[in-house]
Enzyme design. Structure first.
Site, PDB file in Angstrom:
ATOM      1  N   GLU A 155     -38.864  30.682  33.845  1.00  0.00           N
ATOM      2  CA  GLU A 155     -38.461  29.411  33.232  1.00  0.00           C
ATOM      3  C   GLU A 155     -39.710  28.652  32.789  1.00  0.00           C
ATOM      4  O   GLU A 155     -40.720  28.636  33.474  1.00  0.00           O
ATOM      5  CB  GLU A 155     -37.649  28.572  34.228  1.00  0.00           C
ATOM      6  CG  GLU A 155     -36.261  29.143  34.461  1.00  0.00           C
ATOM      7  CD  GLU A 155     -35.332  28.149  35.137  1.00  0.00           C
ATOM      8  OE1 GLU A 155     -34.738  28.516  36.149  1.00  0.00           O
ATOM      9  OE2 GLU A 155     -35.221  27.013  34.647  1.00  0.00           O
ATOM     10  N   ASN A 211     -38.493  40.716  41.713  1.00  0.00           N
ATOM     11  CA  ASN A 211     -38.473  39.318  42.167  1.00  0.00           C
ATOM     12  C   ASN A 211     -38.797  39.202  43.639  1.00  0.00           C
ATOM     13  O   ASN A 211     -39.509  38.290  44.063  1.00  0.00           O
ATOM     14  CB  ASN A 211     -37.111  38.693  41.866  1.00  0.00           C
ATOM     15  CG  ASN A 211     -37.087  38.062  40.485  1.00  0.00           C
ATOM     16  OD1 ASN A 211     -38.050  38.173  39.707  1.00  0.00           O
ATOM     17  ND2 ASN A 211     -35.999  37.393  40.161  1.00  0.00           N
ATOM     18  N   GLY A 260     -39.136  28.099  44.651  1.00  0.00           N
ATOM     19  CA  GLY A 260     -37.771  27.595  44.429  1.00  0.00           C
ATOM     20  C   GLY A 260     -37.226  28.255  43.179  1.00  0.00           C
ATOM     21  O   GLY A 260     -37.614  29.375  42.847  1.00  0.00           O
ATOM     22  N   CYS A 263     -33.827  31.862  40.830  1.00  0.00           N
ATOM     23  CA  CYS A 263     -33.895  33.328  40.945  1.00  0.00           C
ATOM     24  C   CYS A 263     -34.370  33.845  42.298  1.00  0.00           C
ATOM     25  O   CYS A 263     -33.643  34.543  42.990  1.00  0.00           O
ATOM     26  CB  CYS A 263     -34.780  33.871  39.827  1.00  0.00           C
ATOM     27  SG  CYS A 263     -34.091  33.519  38.217  1.00  0.00           S
TER      28      CYS A 263
HETATM   29  C1  UDX Z   1     -39.022  34.190  38.292  1.00  0.00           C
HETATM   30  C2  UDX Z   1     -39.745  35.479  37.881  1.00  0.00           C
HETATM   31  O1  UDX Z   1     -41.124  35.205  37.674  1.00  0.00           O
HETATM   32  C3  UDX Z   1     -39.141  36.009  36.591  1.00  0.00           C
HETATM   33  O2  UDX Z   1     -39.760  37.238  36.244  1.00  0.00           O
HETATM   34  C4  UDX Z   1     -37.644  36.223  36.818  1.00  0.00           C
HETATM   35  O3  UDX Z   1     -37.025  36.727  35.653  1.00  0.00           O
HETATM   36  C5  UDX Z   1     -36.982  34.921  37.217  1.00  0.00           C
HETATM   37  O4  UDX Z   1     -37.595  34.411  38.407  1.00  0.00           O
HETATM   38  P1  UDX Z   1     -39.067  31.659  37.687  1.00  0.00           P
HETATM   39  O5  UDX Z   1     -38.146  31.539  38.847  1.00  0.00           O
HETATM   40  O6  UDX Z   1     -38.736  30.965  36.408  1.00  0.00           O
HETATM   41  O7  UDX Z   1     -39.269  33.233  37.317  1.00  0.00           O
HETATM   42  O8  UDX Z   1     -40.454  31.047  38.137  1.00  0.00           O
HETATM   43  P2  UDX Z   1     -41.860  31.615  38.581  1.00  0.00           P
HETATM   44  O9  UDX Z   1     -42.852  31.146  37.612  1.00  0.00           O
HETATM   45  O10 UDX Z   1     -41.791  33.043  38.897  1.00  0.00           O
HETATM   46  O11 UDX Z   1     -42.080  30.814  39.971  1.00  0.00           O
HETATM   47  C6  UDX Z   1     -41.129  30.974  40.995  1.00  0.00           C
HETATM   48  C7  UDX Z   1     -41.503  30.031  42.126  1.00  0.00           C
HETATM   49  O12 UDX Z   1     -42.695  30.494  42.763  1.00  0.00           O
HETATM   50  C8  UDX Z   1     -41.772  28.602  41.674  1.00  0.00           C
HETATM   51  O13 UDX Z   1     -41.243  27.712  42.641  1.00  0.00           O
HETATM   52  C9  UDX Z   1     -43.293  28.520  41.660  1.00  0.00           C
HETATM   53  O14 UDX Z   1     -43.770  27.202  41.890  1.00  0.00           O
HETATM   54  C10 UDX Z   1     -43.647  29.438  42.816  1.00  0.00           C
HETATM   55  N1  UDX Z   1     -44.979  30.026  42.733  1.00  0.00           N
HETATM   56  C11 UDX Z   1     -45.257  30.877  41.708  1.00  0.00           C
HETATM   57  C12 UDX Z   1     -45.908  29.743  43.714  1.00  0.00           C
HETATM   58  O15 UDX Z   1     -45.648  28.971  44.623  1.00  0.00           O
HETATM   59  N2  UDX Z   1     -47.122  30.343  43.655  1.00  0.00           N
HETATM   60  C13 UDX Z   1     -47.462  31.206  42.656  1.00  0.00           C
HETATM   61  O16 UDX Z   1     -48.595  31.704  42.651  1.00  0.00           O
HETATM   62  C14 UDX Z   1     -46.503  31.476  41.638  1.00  0.00           C
END
Ligand code: UDX
Length: 433
Positions: A155, A211, A260, A263
């Site tokens: 997202e 994921n 959060g 997904c």
């Molecule tokens: C995720 C997957 O990345 C994506 O490939 C899938 O299709 C959908 O789920 P998304 O949920 O949009 O995408 O967000 P993402 O950028 O992956 O971050 C997920 C969560 O992890 C967020 O809460 C983010 O703040 C957290 N995060 C991410 C961390 O805390 N540390 C990190 O290094 C990366």
């Protein structure tokens, strides 16, 4: 060029449909939400996704992209129908497939009277292993082949991820299905994007495994961050140094308030549910979830350990991460109510999630129209998401506006040395030094 119908206009369906049109296909995006379709037909974009507006308008302009709330209209010329319908968690933790099943029912009803050119149904939604096979049984009488084509869209970066994917995964059970998907994604393959062709159940599991592993990396570095504080180490150096090992990689090693979104939490629960049904214990994922829940509690403890009640806290960032207005499973949904219950007052701001946040967090919080307005009247600040406007905001102004020169920076985005030179205390995550 292929005639495609995409069912579902959430961030996955709308971005997928728009990018398929951008690749030169003719795409009808359909949704049962008439208001959303009307807004799209007025050229409005109902979701916040960087770069989507431009692509939408361009492809609508060249008549490659259309919207309808009638599935029959979308299917009329379609050879391929994509299902990009939400599969939220049910009470049990299993994926709720009721919305997806309802769409399949409508497609079957349509095929009973207007089969037309429809030959392939592509499941873009994240579904438990085995779902494609069940849907295939229902569609066999119509000669429709079911394909799995999971999305890997983040997202806030969904357009970028859709136009420039690391890889495309397709699960097929017939050579014609493989040929169609190779034709559909020919542009990507020509650009060197790896196309992984496998079976339908394998493709379904790839999505969950991807994921779950990303979430595991996050919980791992969050645990290491906690240990860093206990031993006086710096988690940013740890993450940087281990990330230089190509077997580990630098991404998804940023500690924070816990993951959060719509997904990771849902997909981990669904995978655990599937495994349990098959008598397989996924111990690692159990721990990933526990660490993630504990991370929010850790942030609350950080606040209570340095900020007395009844202080006012300026909270910067409410969505589950920067770049989106999505509040689903956002750490703020746990942290802010807990702080209110402890007797703190909260002033809060998010660049794009304010309206969404009000619906989730209610009106015990003072919602402010910008960083400065949030800081003025607050004692200390708490950063929950990594928006650039928080990174670039003047630390001298932060110090000036707060009554106590302290920021609890849950994304480690502020430069502590520069802050210290200004007399501003930054309390980070895992910055034990
Ligand atoms: C995720 C997957 O990345 C994506 O490939 C899938 O299709 C959908 O789920 P998304 O949920 O949009 O995408 O967000 P993402 O950028 O992956 O971050 C997920 C969560 O992890 C967020 O809460 C983010 O703040 C957290 N995060 C991410 C961390 O805390 N540390 C990190 O290094 C990366």
């Amino acid at each position: 060029m292929t005639n495609i119908c995409v069912v579902g206009t959430g961030y996955v369906g709308l971005v997928t449909g728009t990018c398929l049109a951008e690749m030169g296909h003719t795409v009808w995006c359909v949704d049962i939400n008439e208001d959303k379709i009307n807004r799209l037909n007025r050229g409005e974009t109902p979701i916040y996704e960087a770069g989507l507006d431009e692509l939408l308008h361009r492809n609508q302009g060249v008549k490659r992209l259309f919207f309808s709330n009638q599935l029959s209209v979308g299917l009329a010329q379609a050879e391929v129908v994509f299902l990009a319908i939400n599969t939220p968690s049910s009470e049990s933790g299993d994926a709720d497939l009721s919305y997806l099943s309802a769409a399949v029912d409508t497609i079957v009803t349509h095929c009973d009277t207007h089969l037309g050119a429809l030959r392939f149904l592509v499941i873009k939604s994240t579904v438990p292993v085995g779902t494609g096979a069940k849907i295939q049984q229902r569609l066999l009488p119509y000669g429709i082949s079911v394909i799995s084509n999971p999305e890997f869209l983040r997202e806030g970066q969904a357009v970028q991820d859709a136009l420039y994917p690391n890889r495309i995964v397709v699960g097929v059970n017939h050579v014609d299905a493989e040929k169609m998907m190779r034709r559909l994604y020919h542009g990507y393959v020509c650009r060197g994007v790896p196309l992984v062709v496998t079976t339908v159940p394998t493709s379904e599991l790839i999505k969950y495994a991807a994921n779950s592993f990303l979430a595991t990396k996050i919980s791992f570095i969050n645990e290491i961050a906690m240990l860093c504080e206990a031993v006086g180490a710096d988690v940013l150096d740890v993450a940087h140094a281990i990330g230089l090992d190509q077997r580990i990689g630098p991404h998804f090693l940023s500690p924070g308030p816990g993951f959060g979104g719509s997904c990771f939490p849902k997909d981990i629960q669904a995978l655990q549910y599937t495994a349990k049904e098959k008598g397989v214990d996924l111990h690692i994922l159990q721990a990933v979830n526990q660490v993630n829940r504990r991370q929010r509690e850790w942030v609350i403890r950080k606040v209570t350990s340095v900020v007395p009640t009844p202080c006012t806290i300026a909270v910067l960032g409410l969505a589950f991460k920067a770049g989106t207005d999505d509040m689903r499973d956002a750490p703020a949904l746990t942290i802010l109510p807990a702080l209110l219950k402890l007797g703190y007052s909260i002033r809060a701001y998010d660049p794009v999630a304010m309206e969404m946040a009000k619906g989730f967090l209610g009106h015990d919080i003072t919602y402010c129209e910008g960083v400065t307005a949030t800081l003025i009247g607050s004692d200390v600040a708490l950063i929950l998401t990594e928006w650039d406007e928080f990174v670039t905001y003047s630390m001298a102004d932060i110090k000036q506006h707060l009554t106590q020169p302290m920021v609890i920076d849950c994304r480690n985005i502020l430069n502590r040395q520069l802050a210290s030179d200004l007399g501003l205390t930054i309390i980070g995550i895992g910055r034990g030094i």
